[in-house]
Scaffold this motif. Structure first.
Motif, PDB file in Angstrom:
ATOM      1  N   SER A  65      25.546  11.711   5.669  1.00  0.00           N
ATOM      2  CA  SER A  65      26.137  10.417   5.316  1.00  0.00           C
ATOM      3  C   SER A  65      26.651  10.472   3.886  1.00  0.00           C
ATOM      4  CB  SER A  65      25.078   9.318   5.479  1.00  0.00           C
ATOM      5  OG  SER A  65      25.639   8.045   5.261  1.00  0.00           O
ATOM      6  N   SER A  66      27.098   9.328   3.389  1.00  0.00           N
ATOM      7  CA  SER A  66      27.524   9.222   1.995  1.00  0.00           C
ATOM      8  C   SER A  66      27.094   7.846   1.511  1.00  0.00           C
ATOM      9  CB  SER A  66      29.042   9.353   1.892  1.00  0.00           C
ATOM     10  OG  SER A  66      29.650   8.218   2.482  1.00  0.00           O
ATOM     11  N   LEU A  67      27.169   7.638   0.216  1.00  0.00           N
ATOM     12  CA  LEU A  67      26.779   6.337  -0.336  1.00  0.00           C
ATOM     13  C   LEU A  67      27.718   5.242   0.172  1.00  0.00           C
ATOM     14  CD1 LEU A  67      25.876   7.526  -3.922  1.00  0.00           C
ATOM     15  CD2 LEU A  67      24.299   6.620  -2.226  1.00  0.00           C
ATOM     16  N   LEU A  68      28.975   5.582   0.351  1.00  0.00           N
ATOM     17  CA  LEU A  68      29.946   4.595   0.841  1.00  0.00           C
ATOM     18  C   LEU A  68      29.575   4.136   2.250  1.00  0.00           C
ATOM     19  CD1 LEU A  68      32.603   3.280  -0.153  1.00  0.00           C
ATOM     20  CD2 LEU A  68      33.829   4.963   1.206  1.00  0.00           C
ATOM     21  N   LYS A  69      29.207   5.101   3.102  1.00  0.00           N
ATOM     22  CA  LYS A  69      28.816   4.741   4.474  1.00  0.00           C
ATOM     23  C   LYS A  69      27.533   3.912   4.444  1.00  0.00           C
ATOM     24  CE  LYS A  69      31.019   8.596   6.822  1.00  0.00           C
ATOM     25  NZ  LYS A  69      30.870  10.036   7.011  1.00  0.00           N
ATOM     26  N   GLN A  70      26.621   4.287   3.556  1.00  0.00           N
ATOM     27  CA  GLN A  70      25.368   3.533   3.446  1.00  0.00           C
ATOM     28  C   GLN A  70      25.657   2.095   3.016  1.00  0.00           C
ATOM     29  OE1 GLN A  70      23.137   5.646   5.103  1.00  0.00           O
ATOM     30  NE2 GLN A  70      21.657   4.888   3.619  1.00  0.00           N
ATOM     31  N   LYS A  71      26.591   1.939   2.083  1.00  0.00           N
ATOM     32  CA  LYS A  71      26.933   0.600   1.598  1.00  0.00           C
ATOM     33  C   LYS A  71      27.517  -0.233   2.736  1.00  0.00           C
ATOM     34  CE  LYS A  71      29.781  -1.731  -1.856  1.00  0.00           C
ATOM     35  NZ  LYS A  71      28.834  -2.598  -2.558  1.00  0.00           N
ATOM     36  N   SER A  72      28.329   0.409   3.575  1.00  0.00           N
ATOM     37  CA  SER A  72      28.920  -0.347   4.673  1.00  0.00           C
ATOM     38  C   SER A  72      27.863  -0.753   5.697  1.00  0.00           C
ATOM     39  CB  SER A  72      30.037   0.458   5.344  1.00  0.00           C
ATOM     40  OG  SER A  72      29.485   1.527   6.078  1.00  0.00           O
ATOM     41  N   GLU A  73      26.690  -0.092   5.657  1.00  0.00           N
ATOM     42  CA  GLU A  73      25.588  -0.500   6.542  1.00  0.00           C
ATOM     43  C   GLU A  73      24.662  -1.503   5.874  1.00  0.00           C
ATOM     44  OE1 GLU A  73      23.778   3.028   8.123  1.00  0.00           O
ATOM     45  OE2 GLU A  73      25.747   3.733   8.801  1.00  0.00           O
ATOM     46  N   GLY A  74      25.083  -2.001   4.723  1.00  0.00           N
ATOM     47  CA  GLY A  74      24.332  -3.093   4.104  1.00  0.00           C
ATOM     48  C   GLY A  74      23.351  -2.686   3.026  1.00  0.00           C
ATOM     49  N   LYS A  75      23.314  -1.384   2.677  1.00  0.00           N
ATOM     50  CA  LYS A  75      22.386  -0.981   1.599  1.00  0.00           C
ATOM     51  C   LYS A  75      22.937  -1.463   0.260  1.00  0.00           C
ATOM     52  CE  LYS A  75      20.404   1.424   4.797  1.00  0.00           C
ATOM     53  NZ  LYS A  75      19.598   0.662   5.713  1.00  0.00           N
ATOM     54  N   ASP A  76      22.022  -1.785  -0.667  1.00  0.00           N
ATOM     55  CA  ASP A  76      22.430  -2.347  -1.950  1.00  0.00           C
ATOM     56  C   ASP A  76      22.818  -1.216  -2.896  1.00  0.00           C
ATOM     57  OD1 ASP A  76      21.088  -5.095  -3.973  1.00  0.00           O
ATOM     58  OD2 ASP A  76      22.918  -3.899  -4.164  1.00  0.00           O
ATOM     59  N   ILE A  77      24.094  -0.883  -2.882  1.00  0.00           N
ATOM     60  CA  ILE A  77      24.626   0.198  -3.723  1.00  0.00           C
ATOM     61  C   ILE A  77      25.773  -0.399  -4.522  1.00  0.00           C
ATOM     62  CG2 ILE A  77      25.786   2.445  -3.696  1.00  0.00           C
ATOM     63  CD1 ILE A  77      24.378   2.934  -0.971  1.00  0.00           C
ATOM     64  N   ARG A  78      25.697  -0.292  -5.852  1.00  0.00           N
ATOM     65  CA  ARG A  78      26.712  -0.954  -6.686  1.00  0.00           C
ATOM     66  C   ARG A  78      27.391   0.049  -7.611  1.00  0.00           C
ATOM     67  NH1 ARG A  78      23.493  -6.555  -8.294  1.00  0.00           N
ATOM     68  NH2 ARG A  78      22.180  -6.566  -6.433  1.00  0.00           N
ATOM     69  N   VAL A  79      28.721  -0.070  -7.654  1.00  0.00           N
ATOM     70  CA  VAL A  79      29.493   0.791  -8.560  1.00  0.00           C
ATOM     71  C   VAL A  79      29.484   0.160  -9.944  1.00  0.00           C
ATOM     72  CG1 VAL A  79      31.803   1.656  -9.095  1.00  0.00           C
ATOM     73  CG2 VAL A  79      30.951   1.724  -6.749  1.00  0.00           C
ATOM     74  N   VAL A  80      29.173   0.961 -10.950  1.00  0.00           N
ATOM     75  CA  VAL A  80      29.208   0.468 -12.332  1.00  0.00           C
ATOM     76  C   VAL A  80      30.178   1.327 -13.144  1.00  0.00           C
ATOM     77  CG1 VAL A  80      26.875  -0.492 -12.333  1.00  0.00           C
ATOM     78  CG2 VAL A  80      27.216   1.885 -13.008  1.00  0.00           C
ATOM     79  N   TYR A  81      30.658   0.758 -14.225  1.00  0.00           N
ATOM     80  CA  TYR A  81      31.591   1.476 -15.085  1.00  0.00           C
ATOM     81  C   TYR A  81      30.855   2.217 -16.195  1.00  0.00           C
ATOM     82  CZ  TYR A  81      35.218  -1.068 -12.677  1.00  0.00           C
ATOM     83  OH  TYR A  81      36.052  -1.562 -11.699  1.00  0.00           O
ATOM     84  N   SER A  82      29.634   1.802 -16.463  1.00  0.00           N
ATOM     85  CA  SER A  82      28.849   2.399 -17.540  1.00  0.00           C
ATOM     86  C   SER A  82      27.377   2.313 -17.153  1.00  0.00           C
ATOM     87  CB  SER A  82      29.098   1.625 -18.838  1.00  0.00           C
ATOM     88  OG  SER A  82      27.999   1.774 -19.720  1.00  0.00           O
ATOM     89  N   PRO A  83      26.552   3.313 -17.557  1.00  0.00           N
ATOM     90  CA  PRO A  83      25.111   3.226 -17.258  1.00  0.00           C
ATOM     91  C   PRO A  83      24.473   1.965 -17.833  1.00  0.00           C
ATOM     92  CG  PRO A  83      25.656   5.329 -18.298  1.00  0.00           C
ATOM     93  CD  PRO A  83      26.904   4.535 -18.276  1.00  0.00           C
ATOM     94  N   LEU A  84      25.047   1.438 -18.920  1.00  0.00           N
ATOM     95  CA  LEU A  84      24.481   0.227 -19.521  1.00  0.00           C
ATOM     96  C   LEU A  84      24.640  -0.967 -18.582  1.00  0.00           C
ATOM     97  CD1 LEU A  84      25.742   0.817 -23.171  1.00  0.00           C
ATOM     98  CD2 LEU A  84      23.445   1.196 -22.271  1.00  0.00           C
ATOM     99  N   ASP A  85      25.669  -0.933 -17.714  1.00  0.00           N
ATOM    100  CA  ASP A  85      25.830  -2.008 -16.718  1.00  0.00           C
ATOM    101  C   ASP A  85      24.647  -2.015 -15.754  1.00  0.00           C
ATOM    102  OD1 ASP A  85      29.440  -1.529 -16.312  1.00  0.00           O
ATOM    103  OD2 ASP A  85      28.264  -2.584 -17.842  1.00  0.00           O
TER     104      ASP A  85
END
Lengths: 361, 336
Positions: free
Chosen positions: A101-121
């Motif tokens: 799988s991939s994180l994108l596929k996991q996200k589409s299955e409802g897992k809480d995965i968030r893209v950030v622009y910086s680690p501080l986010d």
């Protein structure tokens, strides 16, 4: 007021330098451009098209997403399956394929995965979600590691207890030495990475020149930077000037960025690391020091996958070392495309295969 | 209405639904056709070929610098009609409202739609409203469909680009995409960037008045200029070559894209049109475009060739060229 972009994209100057390269009739030279952003810029500005067959540019392993092993993605996916975990990640990792799988596929299955622009986010996400465990997927070379270290230092300062990094950070020096001594990789010179150098300075490259006899040039990412660097390096190689030049002095100081380095050394220490497609390179990775183990996801979450298993037929490893080109891979642009990547070189926006696919004529 | 938030009852078809329609939609969209009040709007159409289009709008945030989801919903459909060479006449609109949406926000959106429709010279003549429970929608989704009449003598299609044609863009690219990104992701950037959301029917009308020699019109929305040109190249079975130094990009868009590692060629536009026309028509078209505020930064940015077919290339500042492919997935900001 100069914006340091337009001046270095001046088309008249670029075309003059392009002509110099196109008219080169000297001996064959092989230059490795280590950094993924250089690979991308060279394609983006059509520089490959200007080079004669006598100047060979080889893309190297300087793409942190490309060299992240698939077991790391599998570990991130396993963490994302935990109900009380929020995964925060750079966007590039979303499409990297793991085992199944991939994180994108996991996200589409409802897992809480968030893209950030910086680690501080991701630290902000931890503050806003005190009942969840926020895990930041910490990858990158020396350009990125200092700010990941900063996020840990800030978390410690503020007493944040629901934040950790899953580290797969890497450093360039040992990888460069491995490439340099590899008999199958024939190199006459290096284009050194601009932003890594801004952090680490140029002492390492001077060692490469004096110990291994390979000249190099630190350069930026604008077309004039790259064109000038190639012309200079080719000239130095042919006149046997085994030196390191710093063409990117507007950003890179000889001693690097000591403040960034001190943050990095405070939180991280060297360790062995697996590079996707290449294998283990001793002391080429960074792991969190014991005193920050409360922020180390590898410590907090036991039994995460650690075994690496590569896709059959994928040539990413050979491509990353500059031994083969994407076009030599049987999977390239057939089974392996940006929409359905097999190896990480195709996924990352700065991966060699992605660059060849997107921009190669 | 005494509530200040939309509840499920507003979608039940009863008194609350009627109050919503009267006090918000009829108030702001008011026109003779809409006020017929029947299940379907009845009107006569002038004789001619009809253009018909639909689009749905789910943008977040719903209010942004330069516009809102309502303005976007009207402009998007009006622009698709204009891109067929049609005079837009009538729109329908369907709303899906999330339980809990502040009524004041719905009224702001409706007012914006009414104002935009008036400016475009179109009438919103029929509509529908549903309410779904909290979490089943993101505040508000809007669908608009539109009808227009294609001007006599106009034959515009994505399949009509031919070798020798020139490619024009009616202004700076990437503004909508960049401004939405900055607001939605709450990026800490101080910038004058705002969405270019605007109706282009008058711009297209002015162009078609000076010449009927227009082969392709299309607004480069999702996927940006690059994706839209790839669509056209495939439809027309031609190659398109762009000139990097001719493409108008504002400093704000350049700055945001350089910082984040994004490519303006792939950022959405909501107030720009691609025009592909024979070389002989360029001068007259450019003159008409430059005299309109919405298209004053128009530029000739490329040419159509026979080969490589179905491909878009760009000549860069170095003189070397590269392929400009269609967008795959979403653009991802650079890690380093």
């Amino acid at each position: 007021m100069p914006n340091y972009i337009d001046e270095f994209r001046n088309s008249q100057a670029a075309q003059k330098m392009g002509n110099i390269l196109s008219n080169y009739k000297g001996p064959l030279v092989s230059i490795m451009e280590v950094c993924g952003t250089h690979t991308m810029s060279i394609f983006k500005y059509g520089i490959r098209e200007l080079l004669p067959p006598e100047i060979k540019l080889i893309s190297g392993p300087g793409c942190p997403v490309c060299v992240t092993p698939s077991f790391y993605i599998n570990a991130a996916i396993e963490l994302s399956n935990k109900k009380d975990v929020i995964i925060a990640t750079f966007g590039d990792l979303m499409r990297v394929p793991g085992g199944k799988s991939s994180l994108l596929k996991q996200k589409s299955e409802g897992k809480d995965i968030r893209v950030v622009y910086s680690p501080l986010d991701s630290l902000e996400i931890a503050r806003e979600n005190p009942n969840k465990k926020v895990v930041f997927l910490s990858i990158g070379f020396e350009t990125t590691t200092p700010i990941e270290a900063l996020s840990v230092l800030k978390a410690k300062e503020e007493g944040i207890t629901n934040f950790s990094l899953l580290c797969a950070n890497k450093t360039m020096p040992e990888a460069l030495k491995v490439l340099t001594v590899d008999k199958d990789v024939s190199l006459d010179g290096y284009l050194y990475p601009g932003h890594v150098s801004a952090i680490i300075g140029i002492a390492l490259y001077e060692e490469m020149a004096s110990v291994y006899g390979i000249p190099g040039i630190v350069t930026g990412f604008e077309p004039l930077d790259i064109l000038y660097a190639i012309i200079t390096l080719v000239s130095n190689i042919n006149s046997k000037k085994i030196v390191v030049e710093n063409q990117y002095s507007r950003i890179v100081a000889k001693e690097g960025n000591q403040i960034a380095l001190s943050k990095m050394y405070e939180v991280f220490e060297p360790c062995d690391a697996v590079w996707r497609g290449i294998g283990n390179i001793p002391l080429s990775g960074q792991k969190m020091r014991n005193k920050y183990s409360e922020f180390d996801a590898w410590e907090l979450f036991k039994d995460l996958p650690l075994q690496e298993k590569e896709a059959v037929g994928c040539l990413c490893g050979e491509i990353l070392k500059g031994k083969r080109t994407p076009k030599e891979c049987k999977l390239f642009s057939g089974i392996c495309t940006p929409e359905n990547p097999v190896g990480a070189c195709m996924v990352s926006s700065e991966g060699t295969c992605a660059a060849y696919y997107k921009w190669g004529t | 209405m005494t509530d200040n938030k939309i509840t499920l009852a507003y979608g039940s078809g009863g008194k609350l639904t009627h109050d919503l329609i009267n006090n918000i939609f009829l108030k702001h969209f008011s026109n003779d056709v809409l006020l017929q009040g029947n299940d379907a709007a009845e009107f006569e159409l002038p004789v001619g070929r009809i253009a018909f289009t639909t689009d749905s709008f789910v943008v977040s945030p719903i209010f942004f610098k330069g516009g809102d989801i309502g303005k976007l919903a009207v402009c998007g459909t009006v622009n698709d009609l204009a891109a067929s060479g049609a005079k837009p006449l009538y729109l329908s609109c369907g709303f899906i409202l999330e339980e809990g949406l502040p009524i004041e926000e719905l009224e702001r959106i409706a007012a914006s739609m009414g104002e935009t429709a008036t400016k475009c010279g179109v009438k919103i003549v029929t509509g529908d409203t549903k309410v779904v429970q909290k979490g089943a929608a993101d505040k508000i989704f809007i669908n608009t469909a539109g009808i227009g009449i294609i001007t006599e003598g106009i034959q515009i299609s994505g399949s009509k680009a031919v070798p020798g044609d020139k490619v024009i863009i009616t202004g700076n690219i990437g503004e909508h995409g960049c401004s939405i990104l900055v607001e939605r992701e709450k990026l800490n950037l101080v910038s004058k960037i705002e969405s270019d959301c605007a109706p282009l029917n008058k711009v297209v009308e002015d162009v078609l008045e000076v010449t009927k020699e227009v082969h392709v019109l299309r607004d480069p929305t999702r996927g940006g200029l690059a994706t839209t040109l790839n669509e056209i190249a495939a439809q027309s079975n031609v190659g398109i070559k762009l000139f990097e130094d001719k493409i108008p990009i504002s400093d704000e868009v350049r700055g945001i894209c350089e910082l984040l590692g994004l490519d303006p060629l792939y950022m959405a536009n909501e107030g720009k049109m691609i025009i592909i026309c024979p070389e002989i028509a360029v001068a007259a078209i450019m003159k008409a475009l430059k005299s309109n505020q919405l298209s004053k930064n128009s530029a000739v940015i490329g040419e159509v060739f026979e080969a490589p077919a179905k491909r878009v290339m760009i000549k860069t500042v170095t003189g070397g060229s590269r392929i400009v492919d269609m967008l795959v997935g979403d653009q991802l900001p650079r890690i380093c």
